[in-house]
Design a protein around this motif. Structure first.
Motif, PDB file in Angstrom:
ATOM      1  N   TYR A  62       3.262  17.010  47.570  1.00  0.00           N
ATOM      2  CA  TYR A  62       3.103  17.664  48.866  1.00  0.00           C
ATOM      3  C   TYR A  62       1.845  17.162  49.556  1.00  0.00           C
ATOM      4  O   TYR A  62       0.759  17.245  49.005  1.00  0.00           O
ATOM      5  N   LYS A  63       2.041  16.650  50.732  1.00  0.00           N
ATOM      6  CA  LYS A  63       0.921  16.065  51.476  1.00  0.00           C
ATOM      7  C   LYS A  63      -0.069  17.116  51.961  1.00  0.00           C
ATOM      8  O   LYS A  63      -1.243  16.866  52.075  1.00  0.00           O
ATOM      9  N   ASN A  64       0.401  18.312  52.233  1.00  0.00           N
ATOM     10  CA  ASN A  64      -0.456  19.365  52.773  1.00  0.00           C
ATOM     11  C   ASN A  64      -0.852  20.365  51.691  1.00  0.00           C
ATOM     12  O   ASN A  64      -0.770  21.556  51.872  1.00  0.00           O
ATOM     13  N   GLY A  65      -1.265  19.879  50.540  1.00  0.00           N
ATOM     14  CA  GLY A  65      -1.649  20.777  49.457  1.00  0.00           C
ATOM     15  C   GLY A  65      -0.438  21.176  48.641  1.00  0.00           C
ATOM     16  O   GLY A  65       0.646  20.630  48.776  1.00  0.00           O
ATOM     17  N   THR A  66      -0.625  22.139  47.771  1.00  0.00           N
ATOM     18  CA  THR A  66       0.454  22.552  46.882  1.00  0.00           C
ATOM     19  C   THR A  66       1.225  23.732  47.474  1.00  0.00           C
ATOM     20  O   THR A  66       0.754  24.413  48.368  1.00  0.00           O
ATOM     21  N   MET A  67       2.389  23.945  46.913  1.00  0.00           N
ATOM     22  CA  MET A  67       3.255  25.031  47.339  1.00  0.00           C
ATOM     23  C   MET A  67       2.984  26.241  46.441  1.00  0.00           C
ATOM     24  O   MET A  67       2.796  26.095  45.236  1.00  0.00           O
ATOM     25  N   THR A  68       2.992  27.437  46.993  1.00  0.00           N
ATOM     26  CA  THR A  68       2.818  28.654  46.204  1.00  0.00           C
ATOM     27  C   THR A  68       4.191  29.147  45.741  1.00  0.00           C
ATOM     28  O   THR A  68       5.225  28.695  46.240  1.00  0.00           O
ATOM     29  N   ILE A  69       4.188  30.102  44.811  1.00  0.00           N
ATOM     30  CA  ILE A  69       5.445  30.705  44.361  1.00  0.00           C
ATOM     31  C   ILE A  69       6.169  31.336  45.551  1.00  0.00           C
ATOM     32  O   ILE A  69       7.378  31.197  45.701  1.00  0.00           O
ATOM     33  N   SER A  70       5.425  32.010  46.406  1.00  0.00           N
ATOM     34  CA  SER A  70       6.013  32.630  47.601  1.00  0.00           C
ATOM     35  C   SER A  70       6.716  31.597  48.473  1.00  0.00           C
ATOM     36  O   SER A  70       7.864  31.788  48.896  1.00  0.00           O
ATOM     37  N   GLN A  71       6.048  30.485  48.744  1.00  0.00           N
ATOM     38  CA  GLN A  71       6.647  29.419  49.558  1.00  0.00           C
ATOM     39  C   GLN A  71       7.849  28.803  48.851  1.00  0.00           C
ATOM     40  O   GLN A  71       8.858  28.486  49.485  1.00  0.00           O
ATOM     41  N   PHE A  72       7.749  28.637  47.532  1.00  0.00           N
ATOM     42  CA  PHE A  72       8.845  28.066  46.762  1.00  0.00           C
ATOM     43  C   PHE A  72      10.096  28.944  46.888  1.00  0.00           C
ATOM     44  O   PHE A  72      11.191  28.440  47.100  1.00  0.00           O
ATOM     45  N   CYS A  73       9.922  30.251  46.728  1.00  0.00           N
ATOM     46  CA  CYS A  73      11.063  31.176  46.799  1.00  0.00           C
ATOM     47  C   CYS A  73      11.733  31.147  48.173  1.00  0.00           C
ATOM     48  O   CYS A  73      12.955  31.263  48.270  1.00  0.00           O
TER      49      CYS A  73
ATOM     50  N   THR B 262       5.589  37.579  41.412  1.00  0.00           N
ATOM     51  CA  THR B 262       6.488  38.143  42.412  1.00  0.00           C
ATOM     52  C   THR B 262       6.766  37.105  43.486  1.00  0.00           C
ATOM     53  O   THR B 262       6.142  36.046  43.520  1.00  0.00           O
ATOM     54  N   THR B 263       7.689  37.432  44.373  1.00  0.00           N
ATOM     55  CA  THR B 263       7.997  36.519  45.472  1.00  0.00           C
ATOM     56  C   THR B 263       6.840  36.424  46.451  1.00  0.00           C
ATOM     57  O   THR B 263       6.823  35.547  47.302  1.00  0.00           O
ATOM     58  N   LYS B 264       5.862  37.303  46.332  1.00  0.00           N
ATOM     59  CA  LYS B 264       4.680  37.246  47.199  1.00  0.00           C
ATOM     60  C   LYS B 264       3.509  36.537  46.502  1.00  0.00           C
ATOM     61  O   LYS B 264       2.414  36.480  47.032  1.00  0.00           O
ATOM     62  N   SER B 265       3.744  36.010  45.321  1.00  0.00           N
ATOM     63  CA  SER B 265       2.693  35.394  44.519  1.00  0.00           C
ATOM     64  C   SER B 265       2.088  34.177  45.219  1.00  0.00           C
ATOM     65  O   SER B 265       2.780  33.377  45.819  1.00  0.00           O
ATOM     66  N   ARG B 266       0.761  34.043  45.091  1.00  0.00           N
ATOM     67  CA  ARG B 266       0.074  32.899  45.682  1.00  0.00           C
ATOM     68  C   ARG B 266      -0.360  31.898  44.622  1.00  0.00           C
ATOM     69  O   ARG B 266      -1.180  31.029  44.879  1.00  0.00           O
ATOM     70  N   HIS B 267       0.214  31.998  43.409  1.00  0.00           N
ATOM     71  CA  HIS B 267      -0.047  30.996  42.377  1.00  0.00           C
ATOM     72  C   HIS B 267       0.547  29.667  42.827  1.00  0.00           C
ATOM     73  O   HIS B 267       1.631  29.621  43.398  1.00  0.00           O
ATOM     74  N   HIS B 268      -0.148  28.585  42.541  1.00  0.00           N
ATOM     75  CA  HIS B 268       0.293  27.269  42.997  1.00  0.00           C
ATOM     76  C   HIS B 268       1.218  26.593  41.994  1.00  0.00           C
ATOM     77  O   HIS B 268       0.940  26.568  40.798  1.00  0.00           O
ATOM     78  N   VAL B 269       2.310  26.045  42.510  1.00  0.00           N
ATOM     79  CA  VAL B 269       3.300  25.344  41.702  1.00  0.00           C
ATOM     80  C   VAL B 269       2.737  23.992  41.283  1.00  0.00           C
ATOM     81  O   VAL B 269       2.241  23.246  42.118  1.00  0.00           O
ATOM     82  N   TRP B 270       2.833  23.677  39.998  1.00  0.00           N
ATOM     83  CA  TRP B 270       2.401  22.370  39.500  1.00  0.00           C
ATOM     84  C   TRP B 270       3.580  21.434  39.336  1.00  0.00           C
ATOM     85  O   TRP B 270       3.536  20.295  39.758  1.00  0.00           O
ATOM     86  N   LEU B 271       4.626  21.917  38.678  1.00  0.00           N
ATOM     87  CA  LEU B 271       5.860  21.146  38.495  1.00  0.00           C
ATOM     88  C   LEU B 271       7.037  22.067  38.771  1.00  0.00           C
ATOM     89  O   LEU B 271       6.941  23.276  38.530  1.00  0.00           O
ATOM     90  N   TYR B 272       8.131  21.494  39.244  1.00  0.00           N
ATOM     91  CA  TYR B 272       9.354  22.282  39.318  1.00  0.00           C
ATOM     92  C   TYR B 272      10.544  21.356  39.164  1.00  0.00           C
ATOM     93  O   TYR B 272      10.463  20.151  39.393  1.00  0.00           O
TER      94      TYR B 272
END
Length: 156
Positions: free
Chosen positions: A77-88, A117-127
């Protein structure tokens, strides 16, 4: 999959985890929930094929190589990482394995199967999206998939 079934799966994983006197078992729970297989079967697969020790965590990327069609690194991701919330929000349908810092989870139809949760701001490393043949797989099917060509890590 509806919210009630997802809640039941998460509660069932917790019950089995306690009955096995397990800790640090996020990989077992992610495998169980992501592939829709019983917790004891997921526990056995990781113990037998990946030498997972009782109450010890492990890296999930090796499992993703086998069970995901492809898996994507956080630096994609060019604009930083995606959070769990964004992923969902971005992936509302399908079964995915996701790793965040020191943790692995399954996300099914846009809902994390975990304490996140779907509101989580943890950053995705791999998916990675779970292969169709991995859903409700047997131990023999897992061995067959493990012996085939591993998935490729993609950096976009």
């Amino acid at each position: 999959m509806d919210k009630q079934n997802i809640d039941n799966m998460t509660q069932l994983s917790t019950t089995f985890s306690r009955s096995f006197r397990e800790t640090n078992d996020c990989t077992v729970r992610a495998l169980s929930n992501g592939c829709h297989i019983p917790y004891p079967q997921a526990h056995n697969i990781l113990r037998k094929h990946y030498d997972r020790k009782h109450r010890k965590g492990m890296f999930f990327s090796e499992i993703m190589e086998v069970l995901c069609s492809e898996f994507i690194s956080h630096d994609a991701y060019k604009n930083g990482t995606m959070t769990i919330s964004q992923f969902c929000k971005r992936f509302p349908k399908g079964r995915y394995f996701v790793t965040i810092r020191r943790h692995a989870i399954a996300i099914v139809d846009g809902v994390p199967q975990d304490w996140t949760t779907t509101k989580s701001r943890h950053h995705v490393w791999l998916y990675g999206e779970v292969k169709e043949e991995a859903v409700r797989m047997t131990n023999a099917k897992f061995e067959e998939m493990k012996n085939s060509k591993p998935s490729e890590l993609i950096h976009k």
